[in-house]
Design a protein around this motif. Structure first.
Motif, mmCIF file in Angstrom:
data_model
loop_
_atom_site.group_PDB
_atom_site.id
_atom_site.type_symbol
_atom_site.label_atom_id
_atom_site.label_comp_id
_atom_site.label_asym_id
_atom_site.label_seq_id
_atom_site.Cartn_x
_atom_site.Cartn_y
_atom_site.Cartn_z
ATOM 1 N N LEU A 58 0.970 -1.167 0.130
ATOM 2 C CA LEU A 58 0.047 -0.154 -0.046
ATOM 3 C C LEU A 58 0.961 1.208 0.013
ATOM 4 O O LEU A 58 1.959 1.127 0.472
ATOM 5 C CB LEU A 58 -0.851 0.051 1.295
ATOM 6 C CG LEU A 58 -1.913 -0.974 1.386
ATOM 7 C CD1 LEU A 58 -2.627 -1.119 2.785
ATOM 8 C CD2 LEU A 58 -2.828 -1.216 0.346
ATOM 9 N N HIS A 59 0.514 2.221 -0.834
ATOM 10 C CA HIS A 59 1.113 3.679 -0.771
ATOM 11 C C HIS A 59 1.100 4.541 0.517
ATOM 12 O O HIS A 59 2.042 5.100 0.890
ATOM 13 C CB HIS A 59 0.674 4.442 -1.617
ATOM 14 C CG HIS A 59 1.280 3.986 -3.238
ATOM 15 N ND1 HIS A 59 2.761 3.736 -3.366
ATOM 16 C CD2 HIS A 59 0.454 3.513 -4.224
ATOM 17 C CE1 HIS A 59 2.552 3.477 -4.853
ATOM 18 N NE2 HIS A 59 1.369 3.130 -5.194
ATOM 19 N N LYS A 60 -0.289 4.212 1.117
ATOM 20 C CA LYS A 60 -0.242 4.964 2.291
ATOM 21 C C LYS A 60 -0.452 3.914 3.653
ATOM 22 O O LYS A 60 -0.916 3.040 3.553
ATOM 23 C CB LYS A 60 -1.693 5.725 2.454
ATOM 24 C CG LYS A 60 -1.505 6.863 1.458
ATOM 25 C CD LYS A 60 -2.758 7.896 1.476
ATOM 26 C CE LYS A 60 -2.776 8.720 0.685
ATOM 27 N NZ LYS A 60 -4.026 9.775 0.433
ATOM 28 N N TYR A 61 0.243 4.344 4.862
ATOM 29 C CA TYR A 61 0.044 3.472 5.826
ATOM 30 C C TYR A 61 -1.198 3.512 6.347
ATOM 31 O O TYR A 61 -2.003 4.408 6.553
ATOM 32 C CB TYR A 61 1.008 4.185 7.050
ATOM 33 C CG TYR A 61 1.031 3.155 8.250
ATOM 34 C CD1 TYR A 61 2.116 2.064 8.170
ATOM 35 C CD2 TYR A 61 0.408 3.477 9.140
ATOM 36 C CE1 TYR A 61 2.049 1.004 9.277
ATOM 37 C CE2 TYR A 61 0.489 2.423 10.500
ATOM 38 C CZ TYR A 61 1.147 1.405 10.312
ATOM 39 O OH TYR A 61 1.450 0.570 11.306
ATOM 40 N N VAL A 62 -1.878 2.436 6.743
ATOM 41 C CA VAL A 62 -2.989 2.190 7.490
ATOM 42 C C VAL A 62 -2.869 1.559 8.625
ATOM 43 O O VAL A 62 -2.348 0.537 9.040
ATOM 44 C CB VAL A 62 -3.724 1.090 6.609
ATOM 45 C CG1 VAL A 62 -5.256 0.894 7.048
ATOM 46 C CG2 VAL A 62 -4.133 1.550 4.973
ATOM 47 N N HIS A 63 -3.454 2.254 9.731
ATOM 48 C CA HIS A 63 -3.235 1.991 11.098
ATOM 49 C C HIS A 63 -4.180 0.755 11.267
ATOM 50 O O HIS A 63 -5.468 1.167 11.164
ATOM 51 C CB HIS A 63 -3.284 3.273 11.879
ATOM 52 C CG HIS A 63 -3.562 2.810 13.363
ATOM 53 N ND1 HIS A 63 -2.166 2.373 13.938
ATOM 54 C CD2 HIS A 63 -4.430 3.008 14.342
ATOM 55 C CE1 HIS A 63 -2.295 2.319 15.334
ATOM 56 N NE2 HIS A 63 -3.620 2.435 15.646
ATOM 57 N N ARG A 64 -3.800 -0.191 12.179
ATOM 58 C CA ARG A 64 -4.797 -1.069 12.400
ATOM 59 C C ARG A 64 -4.581 -1.482 13.985
ATOM 60 O O ARG A 64 -3.669 -1.699 14.309
ATOM 61 C CB ARG A 64 -4.435 -2.370 11.847
ATOM 62 C CG ARG A 64 -5.341 -3.665 12.106
ATOM 63 C CD ARG A 64 -4.811 -4.935 11.510
ATOM 64 N NE ARG A 64 -5.457 -5.176 10.179
ATOM 65 C CZ ARG A 64 -5.064 -5.978 9.470
ATOM 66 N NH1 ARG A 64 -4.372 -6.817 9.631
ATOM 67 N NH2 ARG A 64 -5.623 -6.125 8.145
ATOM 68 N N PRO A 65 -5.499 -0.767 14.542
ATOM 69 C CA PRO A 65 -5.621 -1.003 16.177
ATOM 70 C C PRO A 65 -5.580 -2.481 16.479
ATOM 71 O O PRO A 65 -4.678 -2.585 17.523
ATOM 72 C CB PRO A 65 -6.914 -0.275 16.560
ATOM 73 C CG PRO A 65 -7.813 -0.117 15.267
ATOM 74 C CD PRO A 65 -6.969 -0.438 14.315
ATOM 75 N N TYR A 66 -6.236 -3.546 16.221
ATOM 76 C CA TYR A 66 -6.142 -4.822 16.712
ATOM 77 C C TYR A 66 -5.659 -5.591 15.549
ATOM 78 O O TYR A 66 -6.359 -5.663 14.627
ATOM 79 C CB TYR A 66 -7.595 -5.166 16.982
ATOM 80 C CG TYR A 66 -7.773 -6.506 17.424
ATOM 81 C CD1 TYR A 66 -6.998 -6.984 18.507
ATOM 82 C CD2 TYR A 66 -8.123 -7.580 16.506
ATOM 83 C CE1 TYR A 66 -7.278 -8.338 19.120
ATOM 84 C CE2 TYR A 66 -8.480 -8.873 16.934
ATOM 85 C CZ TYR A 66 -7.753 -9.319 18.169
ATOM 86 O OH TYR A 66 -7.805 -10.576 18.516
ATOM 87 N N LYS A 67 -4.282 -5.953 15.791
ATOM 88 C CA LYS A 67 -3.655 -6.902 14.586
ATOM 89 C C LYS A 67 -3.623 -8.401 15.462
ATOM 90 O O LYS A 67 -2.682 -8.838 15.700
ATOM 91 C CB LYS A 67 -2.655 -6.403 14.498
ATOM 92 C CG LYS A 67 -1.816 -6.996 13.171
ATOM 93 C CD LYS A 67 -0.707 -6.166 12.871
ATOM 94 C CE LYS A 67 0.117 -6.900 11.616
ATOM 95 N NZ LYS A 67 1.400 -6.443 11.360
ATOM 96 N N GLY A 68 -5.053 -8.950 15.291
ATOM 97 C CA GLY A 68 -4.809 -10.258 15.982
ATOM 98 C C GLY A 68 -5.815 -11.179 15.058
ATOM 99 O O GLY A 68 -6.584 -10.803 14.107
ATOM 100 N N VAL A 69 -5.952 -12.281 15.282
ATOM 101 C CA VAL A 69 -6.908 -13.256 14.683
ATOM 102 C C VAL A 69 -8.085 -13.555 15.360
ATOM 103 O O VAL A 69 -8.221 -13.592 16.340
ATOM 104 C CB VAL A 69 -6.145 -14.713 14.440
ATOM 105 C CG1 VAL A 69 -7.096 -15.554 13.558
ATOM 106 C CG2 VAL A 69 -4.963 -14.663 13.858
#
Length: 166
Positions: A58-69
């Motif tokens: 991706l060209h822009k950073y996408v913040h992902r608050p929860y990075k789990g399954v």
């Protein structure tokens, strides 16, 4: 076009897995760049030929608050490779609470396993020790990278540098 594409965030960390048409669209609309393409496959239109994406960034950073399954029935089946954790059967699968709910067992990654209906009924409202049954592997919560690499069912050797070694 049933294969999948690894989507990386702007910092080259694994972000998601998507379909080839979705990945192509992200690259075509200049929202992502092609990092790795298939050597022997191409996407063709009437007048043009495009690279077949395997990894995009991706060209822009996408913040992902929860990075789990997310714990879902399907994800527990994937973690356990659609196999009964007591006898190894692959048919008539259901979920089993290792410690029964009636004895304080929770519905979480560490207490749910895939079981066939026969083993689930045989175990009943007992713990594996009380029923004389043993688990093939202890239940665990997979990490996001582990889940993509080991359980997504569509891992590609070109993804490994971004997902870490096994």
């Amino acid at each position: 076009m049933s294969s999948k594409v690894l989507v990386l965030n702007q910092d080259y960390s694994a972000f998601n897995i998507c379909s080839v048409p979705k990945a192509f669209l992200l690259v075509y609309l200049n929202k992502a760049e092609l990092v790795t393409q298939a050597e022997d496959q191409f996407l063709r239109s009437i007048s043009q030929c495009y690279f077949y994406p395997v990894v995009i960034r991706l060209h822009k950073y996408v913040h992902r608050p929860y990075k789990g399954v997310v714990m879902t029935r399907q994800n527990i089946f994937k973690r356990d490779r659609s196999t009964c954790q007591y006898c190894g059967a692959k048919d008539h699968l259901t979920l089993d609470h290792v410690i029964p709910k009636s004895k304080g067992g929770k519905s979480n990654w560490d207490n749910l396993v895939t079981a066939c209906q026969r083993c689930n009924a045989q175990k009943g409202d007992l713990s594996p020790e009380e029923s004389g049954m043993s688990l093939k592997q202890s239940p665990f919560k997979p990490t996001f990278l582990m889940f993509i690499r080991d359980f997504s069912g569509s891992s590609n050797e070109n993804w490994l540098p971004y997902l870490g070694a096994r």
